[in-house]
Design a protein around this motif. Structure first.
Motif, short mmCIF file in Angstrom:
data_model
loop_
_atom_site.label_atom_id
_atom_site.label_comp_id
_atom_site.label_asym_id
_atom_site.label_seq_id
_atom_site.Cartn_x
_atom_site.Cartn_y
_atom_site.Cartn_z
N ASP A 26 0.92 -1.35 -0.11
CA ASP A 26 -0.13 0.12 -0.03
C ASP A 26 0.92 1.32 -0.07
OD1 ASP A 26 -2.51 -1.37 -0.03
OD2 ASP A 26 -2.14 -1.54 2.19
N VAL A 27 1.91 1.36 0.82
CA VAL A 27 2.89 2.32 0.79
C VAL A 27 3.54 2.59 -0.34
CG1 VAL A 27 4.69 3.56 2.09
CG2 VAL A 27 3.15 2.33 3.31
N ALA A 28 3.86 1.27 -1.15
CA ALA A 28 4.53 1.56 -2.56
C ALA A 28 3.69 1.98 -3.47
CB ALA A 28 4.96 0.14 -2.79
N PHE A 29 2.26 1.79 -3.20
CA PHE A 29 1.40 2.27 -4.23
C PHE A 29 1.25 3.72 -4.04
CE2 PHE A 29 -2.97 3.22 -5.51
CZ PHE A 29 -2.83 3.21 -7.04
N ALA A 30 1.14 4.08 -2.71
CA ALA A 30 1.15 5.53 -2.56
C ALA A 30 2.43 6.42 -3.14
CB ALA A 30 0.97 5.98 -1.10
N LEU A 31 3.35 5.93 -2.84
CA LEU A 31 4.84 6.35 -3.71
C LEU A 31 4.61 6.50 -5.03
CD1 LEU A 31 7.40 7.35 -3.39
CD2 LEU A 31 8.26 4.92 -3.21
N ARG A 32 3.93 5.54 -5.54
CA ARG A 32 3.93 5.29 -6.94
C ARG A 32 2.72 6.30 -7.34
NH1 ARG A 32 1.25 0.55 -10.71
NH2 ARG A 32 1.55 1.62 -12.57
N LEU A 33 1.90 6.86 -7.00
CA LEU A 33 1.06 7.72 -7.22
C LEU A 33 1.47 9.08 -7.17
CD1 LEU A 33 -2.37 7.26 -5.20
CD2 LEU A 33 -1.97 7.03 -7.57
N ARG A 34 2.36 9.24 -6.20
CA ARG A 34 3.13 10.33 -6.02
C ARG A 34 4.12 10.73 -6.89
NH1 ARG A 34 4.57 13.76 -1.04
NH2 ARG A 34 2.55 13.01 -0.62
N ARG A 35 4.81 9.62 -7.44
CA ARG A 35 5.89 9.82 -8.67
C ARG A 35 5.11 9.78 -10.14
NH1 ARG A 35 10.48 6.09 -6.04
NH2 ARG A 35 11.29 7.50 -4.50
N ASP A 36 4.10 9.09 -10.20
CA ASP A 36 3.57 9.10 -11.47
C ASP A 36 2.29 9.97 -11.72
OD1 ASP A 36 2.26 8.31 -14.16
OD2 ASP A 36 2.39 6.27 -13.68
N GLU A 37 2.54 11.10 -12.05
CA GLU A 37 1.50 12.12 -11.99
C GLU A 37 0.46 11.69 -13.05
OE1 GLU A 37 3.19 15.89 -13.12
OE2 GLU A 37 4.75 15.69 -11.59
N ALA A 38 0.58 11.16 -14.18
CA ALA A 38 -0.47 10.68 -14.94
C ALA A 38 -1.53 9.81 -14.08
CB ALA A 38 -0.24 10.00 -16.19
N LEU A 39 -0.85 8.81 -13.40
CA LEU A 39 -1.54 7.71 -12.50
C LEU A 39 -2.39 8.57 -11.64
CD1 LEU A 39 -2.42 5.00 -11.61
CD2 LEU A 39 -0.12 4.78 -10.50
N GLU A 40 -1.54 9.29 -10.80
CA GLU A 40 -2.24 10.31 -9.70
C GLU A 40 -3.55 11.06 -10.35
OE1 GLU A 40 -0.21 13.24 -7.63
OE2 GLU A 40 -1.42 12.50 -5.87
N GLY A 41 -3.36 11.61 -11.21
CA GLY A 41 -4.65 12.51 -11.88
C GLY A 41 -5.56 11.43 -12.36
#
Lengths: 126, 126
Positions: free
Chosen positions: A65-80
């Motif tokens: 889960d934390v890894a996914f949160a990190l990924r969200l933060r690093r991949d802006e397209a994904l986060e959006g």
DNA sequence: CCAACCTTGACACAGCTTTGATAAGGTTGC
DNA sequence: GCAACCTTATCAAAGCTGTGTCAAGGTTGG
């Protein structure tokens, strides 16, 4: 100077060496390396490893889960993409205006800042 | 009026009925119910089910990941804790000031708004 | 130069997630 | 009133996660 080996870091943080390697592989904590490739855990790494343990324990979440949160933060397209999918929730009947939503987000910031400073206090104390 | 049963919804969205129940159980899409308990998928539910499929496919993420993002959004204490843990990353040498960070976050909003409006355009078109 | 570390890689196993199938029973429309 | 739906619950299999252990080999310090 004061950088610990993986076994020493494991000792002082409560993780096992195996788990430190795993945590590194999923991108959460990547310690410096010596010339020959030995991991070197600095004070910041150790602190983050300890707070990571607390984070998982206190909120019943997993490393993934934390890894996914990190990924969200690093991949802006994904986060959006994720944010806009979540944004379209049924509870808010008509689509929110960007305006309304920005205000909501800014209130959220205030809350996070509160959490942040609380955390800083804890860390200074520790 | 126009609300589909679970099998109909499955047909038009590409999920199986089994998966629609699963998606409901993890909190992502909770359709209305009839008096007697039958699920009723409305147009909004169907649209969200379709975009959910795209979201997963395009970004190589799982339902659990989206569920976690939702949980982050609903549990502010959790979101603050995760965010502040991630915030303390090694790339930024000294701890960011709350100020700096707020500015960074606001830039991020601009990016998300862009994604949002892109999405709205898509939905209007569809 | 050797004991005690470190490295990566592989095999393994418990437990959880995701998904299907099936059963026992309620609802609905013709 | 019955066929064709729906419901929940359960069993099951495949795959992923988290974790241990071991092997083969490099590094280091006395």
């Amino acid at each position: 100077m004061e950088a610990l080996t993986i076994h020493e870091a494991a000792e002082t943080t409560g993780w096992t060496p195996r788990m430190l390697r795993y945590i590194e592989r999923i991108g959460l904590i990547e310690p410096a390396r010596t010339e020959s490739g030995y991991r070197q855990y600095g004070a910041g790494d150790l602190q983050r490893l300890r707070t990571l343990r607390e984070l998982l324990a206190e909120h019943e979440i997993g490393l993934g889960d934390v890894a996914f949160a990190l990924r969200l933060r690093r991949d802006e397209a994904l986060e959006g993409a994720v944010d806009s999918w979540l944004e379209a929730e049924p509870q808010r009947p008509e689509a929110v205006s960007a305006d309304q939503w920005l205000r909501w987000e800014q209130e959220k910031h205030a809350r996070i800042i509160a959490a942040l400073t609380t955390n800083e206090t804890m860390e200074t104390a520790a």
